[in-house]
Design an enzyme around this catalytic site. Structure first.
Site, PDB file in Angstrom:
ATOM      1  N   GLU A  29     -20.207  47.810  27.239  1.00 58.73           N
ATOM      2  CA  GLU A  29     -20.942  46.933  28.154  1.00 58.73           C
ATOM      3  C   GLU A  29     -20.472  47.060  29.603  1.00 58.73           C
ATOM      4  O   GLU A  29     -21.163  46.612  30.509  1.00 58.73           O
ATOM      5  CB  GLU A  29     -20.824  45.470  27.700  1.00 58.73           C
ATOM      6  CG  GLU A  29     -21.609  45.186  26.429  1.00 58.73           C
ATOM      7  CD  GLU A  29     -21.334  43.810  25.862  1.00 58.73           C
ATOM      8  OE1 GLU A  29     -22.238  43.216  25.263  1.00 58.73           O
ATOM      9  OE2 GLU A  29     -20.183  43.299  25.993  1.00 58.73           O
ATOM     10  N   GLY A  63     -29.161  38.919  21.794  1.00 56.99           N
ATOM     11  CA  GLY A  63     -30.412  38.947  21.053  1.00 56.99           C
ATOM     12  C   GLY A  63     -31.405  38.002  21.732  1.00 56.99           C
ATOM     13  O   GLY A  63     -31.034  36.900  22.121  1.00 56.99           O
ATOM     14  N   ASP A 112     -31.761  43.362  21.447  1.00 53.64           N
ATOM     15  CA  ASP A 112     -32.463  43.249  20.160  1.00 53.64           C
ATOM     16  C   ASP A 112     -33.156  41.897  20.135  1.00 53.64           C
ATOM     17  O   ASP A 112     -32.944  41.074  21.008  1.00 53.64           O
ATOM     18  CB  ASP A 112     -31.440  43.372  19.006  1.00 53.64           C
ATOM     19  CG  ASP A 112     -30.379  42.287  19.084  1.00 53.64           C
ATOM     20  OD1 ASP A 112     -30.616  41.193  18.579  1.00 53.64           O
ATOM     21  OD2 ASP A 112     -29.308  42.523  19.691  1.00 53.64           O
ATOM     22  N   MET A 152     -22.334  35.858  21.317  1.00 56.68           N
ATOM     23  CA  MET A 152     -21.160  35.393  20.574  1.00 56.68           C
ATOM     24  C   MET A 152     -19.958  34.981  21.433  1.00 56.68           C
ATOM     25  O   MET A 152     -18.889  34.734  20.889  1.00 56.68           O
ATOM     26  CB  MET A 152     -20.750  36.474  19.559  1.00 56.68           C
ATOM     27  CG  MET A 152     -21.879  36.826  18.595  1.00 56.68           C
ATOM     28  SD  MET A 152     -21.496  38.152  17.444  1.00 56.68           S
ATOM     29  CE  MET A 152     -20.286  37.354  16.398  1.00 56.68           C
ATOM     30  N   GLU A 153     -20.109  34.914  22.749  1.00 52.58           N
ATOM     31  CA  GLU A 153     -18.935  34.634  23.593  1.00 52.58           C
ATOM     32  C   GLU A 153     -19.159  33.635  24.726  1.00 52.58           C
ATOM     33  O   GLU A 153     -18.225  32.923  25.127  1.00 52.58           O
ATOM     34  CB  GLU A 153     -18.408  35.938  24.243  1.00 52.58           C
ATOM     35  CG  GLU A 153     -17.926  36.989  23.285  1.00 52.58           C
ATOM     36  CD  GLU A 153     -19.056  37.878  22.761  1.00 52.58           C
ATOM     37  OE1 GLU A 153     -20.147  37.884  23.386  1.00 52.58           O
ATOM     38  OE2 GLU A 153     -18.868  38.540  21.725  1.00 52.58           O
TER      39      GLU A 153
HETATM   40  N1  SAH Z   1     -21.637  46.956  16.598  1.00 54.61           N
HETATM   41  C1  SAH Z   1     -20.604  46.222  17.289  1.00 54.61           C
HETATM   42  C2  SAH Z   1     -20.643  44.767  16.917  1.00 54.61           C
HETATM   43  C3  SAH Z   1     -21.577  44.016  17.755  1.00 54.61           C
HETATM   44  S1  SAH Z   1     -21.527  42.282  17.566  1.00 54.61           S
HETATM   45  C4  SAH Z   1     -19.281  46.831  16.942  1.00 54.61           C
HETATM   46  O1  SAH Z   1     -19.208  47.564  15.992  1.00 54.61           O
HETATM   47  O2  SAH Z   1     -18.305  46.574  17.652  1.00 54.61           O
HETATM   48  C5  SAH Z   1     -22.708  41.864  18.774  1.00 54.61           C
HETATM   49  C6  SAH Z   1     -22.245  41.721  20.196  1.00 54.61           C
HETATM   50  O3  SAH Z   1     -23.377  41.726  21.060  1.00 54.61           O
HETATM   51  C7  SAH Z   1     -21.530  40.410  20.469  1.00 54.61           C
HETATM   52  O4  SAH Z   1     -20.554  40.613  21.439  1.00 54.61           O
HETATM   53  C8  SAH Z   1     -22.665  39.478  20.931  1.00 54.61           C
HETATM   54  O5  SAH Z   1     -22.277  38.689  22.040  1.00 54.61           O
HETATM   55  C9  SAH Z   1     -23.815  40.395  21.348  1.00 54.61           C
HETATM   56  N2  SAH Z   1     -25.094  40.268  20.590  1.00 54.61           N
HETATM   57  C10 SAH Z   1     -26.141  41.139  20.731  1.00 54.61           C
HETATM   58  N3  SAH Z   1     -27.157  40.820  19.904  1.00 54.61           N
HETATM   59  C11 SAH Z   1     -26.762  39.727  19.203  1.00 54.61           C
HETATM   60  C12 SAH Z   1     -27.386  38.950  18.171  1.00 54.61           C
HETATM   61  N4  SAH Z   1     -28.580  39.268  17.692  1.00 54.61           N
HETATM   62  N5  SAH Z   1     -26.690  37.897  17.656  1.00 54.61           N
HETATM   63  C13 SAH Z   1     -25.451  37.590  18.112  1.00 54.61           C
HETATM   64  N6  SAH Z   1     -24.809  38.311  19.079  1.00 54.61           N
HETATM   65  C14 SAH Z   1     -25.452  39.355  19.646  1.00 54.61           C
END
Ligand code: SAH
Length: 254
Positions: free
Chosen positions: A22, A88, A217, A193-194
């Site tokens: 990011e 998302g 997404d 998530m943060e």
């Molecule tokens: N594929 C990543 C994990 C991503 S978790 C890995 O392997 O490290 C998703 C991250 O993107 C989190 O930091 C969250 O803040 C954000 N995010 C994007 N889309 C999201 C969704 N649909 N729900 C929750 N968090 C989402």
């Protein structure tokens, strides 16, 4: 009228993301770059567009974000924080490739009912943590400039962002989450998530905070596939262009 934001003299602006991808481009642009390792994280100090900054990656989730934000405040003397990342899309019309600049955050997985209203953070008397109006406005203007110049099809949205320790990846789940929030009067544009954790830490320290999230997404059944592709190819580019524009504006204004 919105109070304009000014970075306190001698204090860096913290630029925070959850994932390395990011903010990848930004670290390469730092002038007078120094790396400090602390609590398993890299903190990059330097200047960006002439502004003192500290960049770091929190890792995923509210606890990791709160730990990182606390370190930025206490150990690195951050004068303000800006979060840049992906999320998302929840709200109608919030599409992949759009940008959401938050007005406020709430934790969608915090529920101390019936002792407190659902989502309310005990001891704070509220569910929502607002961003700094001036910093939020400056970030929104920088985002709008960057979108107009580079991605004219993308839209900028402003509003509530919901955070929780869950990657929301199902059409039913996402609809359910939105309906539950709406039931209590919260219309969320995006889920991640943060952000709410950083907003609460900033409120504790009296630090201005603002955040932008590029929509990676739609939090639906395809979320995991859209997400992986998007973060790698688009999100860091958005972050770089928008953050640079934000800092350039301050330089011009100062
Ligand atoms: N594929 C990543 C994990 C991503 S978790 C890995 O392997 O490290 C998703 C991250 O993107 C989190 O930091 C969250 O803040 C954000 N995010 C994007 N889309 C999201 C969704 N649909 N729900 C929750 N968090 C989402």
């Amino acid at each position: 009228m919105t109070v304009p934001f000014a970075l306190p003299p001698g204090q860096p602006l913290a630029i925070l993301s959850a994932l390395v991808d990011e903010q990848r481009g930004l670290i390469d642009l730092l002038g007078a770059r120094q790396r400090h390792e602390h609590a398993g994280r890299n903190f990059w100090l330097g200047t960006l567009e002439g502004v003192p900054v500290v960049l770091t990656v929190s890792r995923i989730g509210k606890v990791a974000a709160a730990t990182t934000a606390t370190l930025l405040a206490e150990r690195f003397g951050a004068g303000a924080m800006v979060f840049t990342g992906v999320a998302g899309g929840l709200g109608p019309g919030v599409r992949v490739g759009d940008v959401v600049v938050a007005d406020a955050f709430l934790q969608h997985d915090l529920d101390v009912s019936p002792l407190f209203p659902r989502y309310e953070v005990p001891a704070y008397g509220r569910a929502r943590f607002a961003v700094h109006p001036g910093l939020g406005q400056a970030l929104a203007e920088a985002a709008q400039d960057a979108l107009t110049a580079h991605w004219p099809g993308a839209q900028l949205h402003r509003g509530l962002v919901a955070s929780g320790d869950r990657f929301v990846c199902g059409a039913d789940e996402s609809r359910h989450l939105q309906a539950r929030l709406r039931h209590d009067g919260h219309e969320a544009l995006a889920v991640e998530m943060e952000g709410a954790a950083v907003a609460q830490v900033c409120a504790d320290h009296g630090l201005p905070f603002a955040a932008m999230r590029t929509i990676s997404d739609r939090a639906d059944d395809d979320a995991h596939q859209d997400f992986t592709h998007f973060v790698k190819t688009v999100a860091s580019r958005y972050a770089e262009l928008i953050v640079r524009r934000l800092l350039q504006r301050w330089q011009r204004a100062g």
